[in-house]
Scaffold this active site. Structure first.
Site, short mmCIF file in Angstrom:
data_model
loop_
_atom_site.label_atom_id
_atom_site.label_comp_id
_atom_site.label_asym_id
_atom_site.label_seq_id
_atom_site.Cartn_x
_atom_site.Cartn_y
_atom_site.Cartn_z
N CYS A 56 0.83 -1.21 0.00
CA CYS A 56 0.00 0.00 0.00
C CYS A 56 0.86 1.26 0.00
CB CYS A 56 -0.92 0.01 1.21
SG CYS A 56 -2.08 -1.36 1.27
N ARG A 133 -7.81 -4.03 -3.03
CA ARG A 133 -7.29 -2.93 -3.85
C ARG A 133 -8.28 -2.67 -5.00
NH1 ARG A 133 -2.39 -2.67 -1.61
NH2 ARG A 133 -1.51 -4.65 -0.92
#
Length: 219
Positions: A56, A133
């Site tokens: 991330c 995601r």
């Protein structure tokens, strides 16, 4: 499908392309944000599983570095994870201190998972309490134009979302389609003829002609 899963699906249907994006009114690292705040601009809304995680972090740095390129396309960025705004703030500060990258876009606090559920970011097969995601491209009228999901183990290509926004804008402005891996400046695809007479005439219309259904042109 069990009765319980049917109820969950009814309450939280997946968003659909070319329909209004789910409305939200959420706390972010830049204050309160609503979907209507972005009217007149394109929006890339993207979720990540958790703050202070390595994949991330690479994604957020890539979005941050591309911030000005998105702005040049009249496009805002808005992140989200199921973490508090304080965790977001601490993470953004850590990214700046450790990597020298300034994250200028807001990040939604979604402890209730309200926004994540509305956008189908929670995938029980992946994780019951973390957003996968997911990336959503919303046009200036609030219509959902594209959505892309990635697994938790693999980061996204931010360049692809820049390319996709540019392609969508080009298609809208010129009533054309774009081929695989189209880049700004490349030839675009002309809509195919709708009648046999138009198909017969297509070869002489001055396009980059391959066959009646496949022709390109430069903009």
């Amino acid at each position: 499908m069990t009765e319980e899963s049917q109820i969950t699906y009814t309450q939280n249907p997946m968003p659909r392309l070319n329909e209004p994006a789910p409305a939200f009114d959420a706390v972010t690292t830049h204050g309160q944000r609503k979907l209507t705040d972005y009217k007149g601009k394109w929006l890339v809304l993207f979720s990540h599983p958790a703050d202070f995680t390595p994949v991330c972090t690479t994604e957020f740095m890539a979005f941050a570095r591309a911030h000005d390129k998105f702005a040049a396309l009249n496009t805002d960025l808005l992140g989200l994870s199921i973490d508090s705004k304080y965790a977001h703030i601490a993470w953004v500060r850590s990214i700046k201190e450790n990597f020298g990258v300034d994250v200028k876009f807001p990040i939604i606090e979604d402890l209730s998972m309200k926004v994540a559920n509305a956008y189908g970011m929670i995938m029980p097969g992946a994780d019951d309490t973390s957003a996968v995601r997911a990336t959503f491209i919303i046009d200036p009228e609030g219509i959902l134009r594209a959505m892309v999901y990635y697994p938790m183990s693999n980061g996204r290509s931010v360049d692809e979302f820049l390319r996709l926004v540019a392609a969508l804008q080009t298609s809208d402005a010129n009533k054309v389609a774009t081929p695989e891996n189209w880049q700004p400046g490349d030839a675009v695809i002309v809509p195919p003829p709708q009648t046999t007479a138009a198909a017969e005439a297509r070869k002489g219309e001055g396009f980059e002609y391959t066959d009646w259904y496949f022709s390109k042109k430069s903009l």
